[in-house]
Every structure is written in C-alpha cells, then in structure tokens.
Design a protein around this motif. Structure first.
Motif, mmCIF file in Angstrom:
data_model
loop_
_atom_site.group_PDB
_atom_site.id
_atom_site.type_symbol
_atom_site.label_atom_id
_atom_site.label_comp_id
_atom_site.label_asym_id
_atom_site.label_seq_id
_atom_site.Cartn_x
_atom_site.Cartn_y
_atom_site.Cartn_z
ATOM 1 N N SER A 9 45.634 82.657 65.881
ATOM 2 C CA SER A 9 46.332 83.670 65.360
ATOM 3 C C SER A 9 46.880 83.375 63.918
ATOM 4 C CB SER A 9 47.456 84.001 66.336
ATOM 5 O OG SER A 9 48.372 82.997 66.343
ATOM 6 N N ARG A 10 47.149 82.180 63.851
ATOM 7 C CA ARG A 10 47.659 81.716 62.470
ATOM 8 C C ARG A 10 46.689 81.960 61.409
ATOM 9 N NH1 ARG A 10 51.810 77.453 63.122
ATOM 10 N NH2 ARG A 10 53.426 78.804 64.583
ATOM 11 N N GLY A 11 45.423 81.942 61.598
ATOM 12 C CA GLY A 11 44.614 82.046 60.598
ATOM 13 C C GLY A 11 44.014 80.965 60.015
ATOM 14 N N PRO A 12 42.932 80.778 59.392
ATOM 15 C CA PRO A 12 42.319 79.589 58.730
ATOM 16 C C PRO A 12 43.095 78.768 57.935
ATOM 17 C CG PRO A 12 41.484 81.586 57.350
ATOM 18 C CD PRO A 12 42.280 82.168 58.640
ATOM 19 N N ALA A 13 44.064 79.071 57.087
ATOM 20 C CA ALA A 13 44.842 78.385 56.313
ATOM 21 C C ALA A 13 45.983 77.408 57.101
ATOM 22 C CB ALA A 13 45.699 78.969 55.328
ATOM 23 N N GLY A 14 46.379 78.032 58.315
ATOM 24 C CA GLY A 14 47.319 77.532 59.122
ATOM 25 C C GLY A 14 47.157 76.469 60.130
ATOM 26 N N GLY A 15 47.781 75.441 60.269
ATOM 27 C CA GLY A 15 47.859 74.386 61.327
ATOM 28 C C GLY A 15 46.394 73.645 61.601
ATOM 29 N N PRO A 16 46.236 72.964 62.343
ATOM 30 C CA PRO A 16 44.992 71.737 62.307
ATOM 31 C C PRO A 16 43.769 72.924 62.421
ATOM 32 C CG PRO A 16 46.570 71.693 64.422
ATOM 33 C CD PRO A 16 46.934 72.939 63.639
ATOM 34 N N THR A 17 43.940 74.108 62.572
ATOM 35 C CA THR A 17 42.560 74.860 62.415
ATOM 36 C C THR A 17 41.849 74.539 61.234
ATOM 37 O OG1 THR A 17 43.877 76.541 61.475
ATOM 38 C CG2 THR A 17 42.987 77.028 63.427
ATOM 39 N N ALA A 18 42.686 74.220 59.976
ATOM 40 C CA ALA A 18 41.961 73.555 58.891
ATOM 41 C C ALA A 18 40.926 72.471 59.065
ATOM 42 C CB ALA A 18 43.068 73.121 57.885
ATOM 43 N N THR A 19 40.899 71.902 60.043
ATOM 44 C CA THR A 19 39.936 70.683 60.527
ATOM 45 C C THR A 19 39.125 70.959 61.384
ATOM 46 O OG1 THR A 19 41.349 69.632 62.083
ATOM 47 C CG2 THR A 19 41.773 69.022 59.748
ATOM 48 N N ARG A 20 39.019 72.271 61.706
ATOM 49 C CA ARG A 20 38.174 72.491 62.922
ATOM 50 C C ARG A 20 36.716 72.754 62.719
ATOM 51 N NH1 ARG A 20 40.933 77.456 66.278
ATOM 52 N NH2 ARG A 20 39.774 76.631 68.008
ATOM 53 N N TRP A 75 57.967 73.641 67.536
ATOM 54 C CA TRP A 75 58.429 72.488 68.214
ATOM 55 C C TRP A 75 57.991 72.544 69.602
ATOM 56 C CZ3 TRP A 75 59.287 69.214 65.025
ATOM 57 C CH2 TRP A 75 60.032 69.145 63.970
ATOM 58 N N ARG A 76 57.892 73.716 70.193
ATOM 59 C CA ARG A 76 57.663 73.717 71.744
ATOM 60 C C ARG A 76 56.121 73.240 72.008
ATOM 61 N NH1 ARG A 76 56.124 79.002 69.931
ATOM 62 N NH2 ARG A 76 54.499 79.923 70.841
ATOM 63 N N TYR A 77 55.542 72.845 71.122
ATOM 64 C CA TYR A 77 54.033 72.101 71.362
ATOM 65 C C TYR A 77 54.272 70.650 70.925
ATOM 66 C CZ TYR A 77 51.889 76.841 71.283
ATOM 67 O OH TYR A 77 51.549 78.056 71.488
ATOM 68 N N TYR A 78 55.328 70.475 70.819
ATOM 69 C CA TYR A 78 55.509 68.871 70.654
ATOM 70 C C TYR A 78 55.767 68.133 71.984
ATOM 71 C CZ TYR A 78 54.708 68.956 65.847
ATOM 72 O OH TYR A 78 54.483 69.301 64.466
ATOM 73 N N THR A 79 54.935 68.282 72.666
ATOM 74 C CA THR A 79 55.156 67.864 74.198
ATOM 75 C C THR A 79 54.175 66.658 74.335
ATOM 76 O OG1 THR A 79 53.391 69.244 74.901
ATOM 77 C CG2 THR A 79 55.619 70.102 75.082
ATOM 78 N N LEU A 80 53.470 66.265 73.202
ATOM 79 C CA LEU A 80 52.564 65.283 73.552
ATOM 80 C C LEU A 80 51.316 65.701 74.165
ATOM 81 C CD1 LEU A 80 54.889 63.648 72.403
ATOM 82 C CD2 LEU A 80 54.469 61.836 73.896
ATOM 83 N N SER A 81 51.364 66.969 74.804
ATOM 84 C CA SER A 81 50.042 67.353 75.732
ATOM 85 C C SER A 81 49.397 68.526 74.739
ATOM 86 C CB SER A 81 50.447 68.104 77.052
ATOM 87 O OG SER A 81 51.752 68.875 76.802
ATOM 88 N N PHE A 82 49.795 68.777 73.245
ATOM 89 C CA PHE A 82 48.836 69.400 72.541
ATOM 90 C C PHE A 82 48.588 68.808 71.318
ATOM 91 C CE2 PHE A 82 51.470 72.345 75.199
ATOM 92 C CZ PHE A 82 50.523 73.130 75.729
ATOM 93 N N PRO A 83 47.457 69.059 70.813
ATOM 94 C CA PRO A 83 47.020 68.377 69.319
ATOM 95 C C PRO A 83 47.616 68.885 68.477
ATOM 96 C CG PRO A 83 45.136 69.454 70.351
ATOM 97 C CD PRO A 83 46.280 69.736 71.161
ATOM 98 N N VAL A 84 48.897 68.498 67.994
ATOM 99 C CA VAL A 84 49.885 69.250 66.955
ATOM 100 C C VAL A 84 49.416 68.573 65.457
ATOM 101 C CG1 VAL A 84 51.443 70.014 68.443
ATOM 102 C CG2 VAL A 84 51.627 67.512 67.055
ATOM 103 N N ALA A 85 48.707 67.428 65.318
ATOM 104 C CA ALA A 85 48.448 66.972 63.909
ATOM 105 C C ALA A 85 47.122 67.069 63.753
ATOM 106 C CB ALA A 85 48.833 65.452 64.035
#
Ligand code: B12
Ligand code: SF4
Length: 466
Positions: free
Chosen positions: A455-466, A374-384
């Motif tokens: 640090s979340r690795g390839p499966a976690g978070g939006p890194t999946a779309t990198r 949640w700490r990244y849900y500031t609208l200043s990080f691309p969390v989606a």
C-alpha cells in the motif's frame, strides 16, 4: 492524588489480538518498570497499574486520575500517543518514560506533558511533587540510578493472571552489540543490586515462576561471576521454592560451580543469544564472547542442560553476511548446538543503537514513516533493507527456519532427549508446541505486513528491494 501507570498494548504483539494460540498465556510478561515506579511512589498516591496486554479497560468508566504515567518500548509508541491524547483531552497531565522516551525524546515530547529520560529512581519523586503542585517541567533526566535506590517493586498491584513474576538484579552491559539498546540506555557499567534486596524481591513475588529480566545475569568479569554465585547461594538458603528463568551469555556454561549453584537456587531455563551461525556474522554485530577460540557450543549447551536447565537460543536473521539459505542454516546450527528452543528475530535497527546510526546513514531504514511505523519494530517484521535478501526472501527464510526447527520429528527428538536426560520434557514440549502453533499466526502477520508495504507503493519502504 490518583495515578495511573499504563503499559500500552501493541495489537501486533498483544495476546488480546492473537487469541489464536492458547499458549500465549506464557508469553505475557509483567511490566516491571511500572511496578518499580509504583514502588517509588509515596503511599499517599493511589496507584493503579494498567497492563493493556491483558486487555485495555474502558478508561471513560474509570475514575479520573490526577496524573498518568506511560511506559513504552518503541513498538508500543503509537498506542502510548493515543492514550496520551485521550487523557490530555480530559485535562489530565501525562508523563512518559522508558526506552522509547529516552531514545526518541523530541518525538515523545510532542505528545505528552513531561518526558522522563533514563532510569526513574533518582527523579520520580520530583516529578510527582511537581505534578502535585501543577508545575510539571517538560523534561526530566534520571540518568543511571544508584542500585541501592531501586525499591521493592509493587508485586501486589497486578492481577494474578501471569504465568511468571518479574525481578531485576543487575543493569547495564559493557558489550554494546550493534543491534542492542542496553548499553546506550543502562550504561556500559554492570551495576548490581544488593543481594538482600534481591532476596526480598523474590519473596515478594506471588507467582511460583519468575523471569529474571537482567540482560546478562552473570556479567562479564570474574567479580561478576563471584557475585552471581553469592546471589545463588543466598537464594538457595532463603528456600524460596521459586523456579526462574534468566538471560546470560554462553559463558554461563564455563563454570560448573556456577551452574550447580544456579540450579540449586531454582534456575530452570536460560536464554542465550547465539545471534549468528557464522564467525563473520558474530564479528559483524560485535558479539565478542561467542567468538572465543575453541568454543564448542554443543558441549556448552549440554553442560548447562546437565544441571536441569533448559536452553533457549536466540538468533538474528538479516545480517549483511546472511545470504539465501540462512534460515535453514540457523535451524541446523540450533539443532546441532542442541538448544531446547529457538527464537529467531529479524535484524532491526532500534533507535539509539549503533545499527540504527549505520542503517540511517546508509538510507537502509525500510519502514521509516514515524511514529506510524514503530508498531512494526517488534523484531518480528523485516523493517530494514537487507543486503542479500529482499523482504519476500527474508520472510521466506524466517518461515523455513521455524518450519525446520519446529518440525514434529525435531520436536519429538528434543523432547525424547530431554526425557532421557531428566530435563523437564513437559516444559520443553509445551514451549516447542507454543512456537509451532504461532507459526500460523506469524504467516498471517507477514501477509498483513506485505499488504502494508504494497500500500506504500514502489518508492516506500523495503519494497524498494523486492
Ligand atoms: C524484560 C524485557 C522484555 C519482556 C517485557 C516485559 C514487559 N512487559 O515489560 C518481554 C520478554 C515480553 C520483552 C519483549 C520485547 N522486547 Co524487551 N526487554 C526486556 C528487558 C530485558 C528488561 C526490561 C525490564 O523489565 N527492565 C527492568 C525495568 C525496571 O527497567 P526499565 O523497563 O528500563 O524501566 C526503568 C526506566 O526505563 C524508567 N521507566 C520505564 N518506564 C517508565 C515510565 C515512566 C512514566 C517513567 C517516569 C520512567 C519509566 O524507569 C524504570 C526504573 O528505572 C529489556 C532490556 C533492558 N535492559 O531494558 C528488553 C528491551 C526493553 N526489549 C526490547 C525489545 C525490542 C523487545 C521486543 C519489541 C522484541 C523482542 N522480541 O524482544 C518485544 C516486544 C514487547 C512489546 N510488547 O512490544 C528492547 C527495546 C528497544 C526499544 N527501543 O524498544 C530492549 C531494550 C532490549 C534490546 N535488545 O535493546 N522484553
Ligand atoms: S545483546 Fe546482550 S551482550 Fe550484547 S549489548 Fe545487549 S545485553 Fe549486552
């Protein structure tokens, strides 16, 4: 009975951790929710408001309270839970309310003794009475308040370290844009406080400058505009010597009398959500007002500025229609419209919004380890996960947007045009330099964010779309 009301900090947005910019003094805003709660609290309670954005105190050095009330936007939830654990560890009951508690009731209930959903006016007296008698219930719902019941906020309880005081005159919004929580939280009905209460509130504010926190000060219908005019007349008549800034839709520009009255009442700046430079983008998020046929944004902005009112424009980056190049497109559109400041935010699925439901259903919540993320849900990080932009690409677009809009030649042109039109060029210069200086802070924040994703690795978070 001793009550602490605490606004938790989020290290990612708190000035305590971004001392890099001295302009940040202008970016700390009073937590009005807690000042209102204090206003609702009977005088036999000794109330202290702690705004951690000014620096967290050493709680163990403070007298033990009998009750702690926490507020939190979603981005502040983690710190709120830390505080709750600290006080509950001492045997002090903790109540949490506000937007995050309302939207994520089940999560919040795991961390505190009582959750208050909705607006507090109708229920806070009951909470305090139950706390006094040691019979707090796990859940209270304030629903939507009667606007006559909104008390005078306790403007006296915070130290004089803010650039702006805060006042609220209306709640609710019928527009229900996909990304915004206001309709879900404050309802679709536009509710207005009695004008004499608002005038009294302005009189109670100690600062010369005031943020009117309403989501849309002028509303959506002719009777709302008529009320706004009456309010401005009353403020002007009260001769308050206050200068204020507010949020409104672009419709603010459509009524010369409204603009003249606002300026006379002390309005010096307005935040307007333009959201997207394209009609497709506006349709995607449901911002109907900006789609009005024949609307000339540049002429509208000019009309507002002619009354000595600065215009800050807000845009969103990351819509499904946004493709590479969108950062530059936004900067160009904002310059074309002639706004004095640009605030571009990443499209963020906030809990309780239509966007959240959609993105969750589509598996597009990029950062979804809650509550930690949640700490990244500031609208200043691309969390989606964005349709046409990877995380690295959308960050690059954001930086391109700000680099272009806040380039020194463009700043100089804006300030010069302000000077020419007698439009408070100094304020415009300070605001522009503040944004420019924060670009360095943003760069560092993005680098930390990208490391967090890695640090979340390839499966976690939006890194999946990198
Ligand atoms: C003013 C404002 C700000 C100010 C903040 C001032 C402050 N320190 O509080 C500024 C400009 C700094 C700001 C920043 C942000 N904001 Co803002 N902001 C608002 C706004 C327009 C009004 C809030 C307000 O003051 N309302 C007046 C008070 C009286 O109402 P209230 O806060 O709702 O409090 C009532 C109830 O909630 C309840 N209550 C609240 N707390 C508690 C605690 C207890 C114990 C109890 C019992 C009850 C209770 O009782 C109160 C009286 O009825 C709202 C929109 C809205 N309508 O809520 C968005 C809003 C709160 N912001 C939002 C967001 C996303 C942000 C940002 C994260 C992003 C951004 N760039 O805008 C940042 C970062 C803030 C951070 N520190 O993390 C979202 C939050 C959604 C969410 N789920 O978190 C909102 C809802 C707008 C939206 N687009 O959806 N914001
Ligand atoms: S973004 Fe503004 S207009 Fe849209 S729902 Fe939220 S408050 Fe209303």
């Amino acid at each position: 009975m001793r009550l602490y009301l605490v606004n938790p900090s989020n290290p990612l947005v708190s000035i305590v951790h971004v001392k890099e910019s001295r302009w940040n003094r202008y970016r700390v805003w009073k937590p009005l929710s807690l000042m209102v709660l204090a206003g609702l609290t009977p005088r036999d309670w000794e109330v202290t408001i702690v705004d951690e954005n000014l620096g967290a105190p050493d709680y163990s050095a403070l007298p033990r309270p009998d009750l702690v009330g926490l507020t939190a936007f979603t981005s502040q939830a983690n710190r709120a839970y830390e505080l709750a654990a600290h006080f509950r560890g001492l045997g002090v009951p903790v109540v949490m309310g506000g937007i995050h508690a309302t939207m994520c009731l089940d999560e919040v209930a795991q961390h505190v003794d009582a959750v208050v959903t909705g607006e507090a006016e109708g229920v806070w007296a009951q909470v305090l009475d139950d706390a006094r008698h040691g019979r707090l219930k796990p859940r209270y719902d304030g629903g939507l308040a009667d606007m006559d019941a909104v008390p005078l906020a306790r403007h006296d309880l915070l130290p004089p370290r803010y650039a702006f005081g805060a006042v609220q005159t209306t709640r609710g919004c019928p527009l229900n844009c996909t990304f915004c929580s206001v309709t879900a939280f404050n309802g679709a009905k536009y509710r207005q406080r009695p004008i004499p209460d608002v005038v009294r509130e302005f009189q109670a504010v100690r600062e010369r400058h005031v943020l009117v926190v309403d989501d849309n000060l002028i509303g959506t219908r002719p009777e709302h505009i008529a009320r706004a005019k009456d309010l401005f007349r009353a403020l002007a008549q009260a001769n308050l010597r206050k200068e204020w800034i507010a949020q409104a839709t672009i419709n603010f520009a459509d009524d010369e009398e409204l603009l003249a009255l606002a300026a006379k009442a002390g309005c010096r700046g307005v935040f307007i959500g333009f959201e997207s430079p394209t009609p497709e983008g506006l349709r995607e998020i449901g911002k109907k007002f900006n789609l009005l046929k024949g609307r000339d944004f540049r002429a509208s902005v000019r009309r507002i500025q002619r009354h000595g009112i600065l215009v800050a424009g807000s845009f969103i980056i990351g819509l499904d229609v946004d493709e590479p190049g969108i950062g530059q497109d936004i900067a160009d559109a904002a310059s074309r419209y002639g706004v004095d400041n640009l605030n571009t935010l990443f499209l963020t699925p906030l809990p309780g919004t239509r966007l959240w439901d959609q993105m969750k259903a589509d598996g597009r919540l990029g950062l979804d380890v809650f509550p930690e993320d949640w700490r990244y849900y500031t609208l200043s990080f691309p969390v989606a996960q964005y349709k046409h932009l990877t995380v690295d690409a959308i960050i690059a677009e954001m930086m391109a947007c700000n680099r272009s809009f806040y380039s020194l030649p463009r700043i100089a042109r804006r300030v010069w045009s302000g000077l020419w039109r007698r439009r408070k060029p100094l304020i415009s210069l300070v605001a522009n330099l503040s944004y420019r200086s924060n670009m360095r802070v943003d760069r560092k924040a993005y680098a930390d964010f990208q490391r967090h994703l890695a640090s979340r690795g390839p499966a976690g978070g939006p890194t999946a779309t990198r």
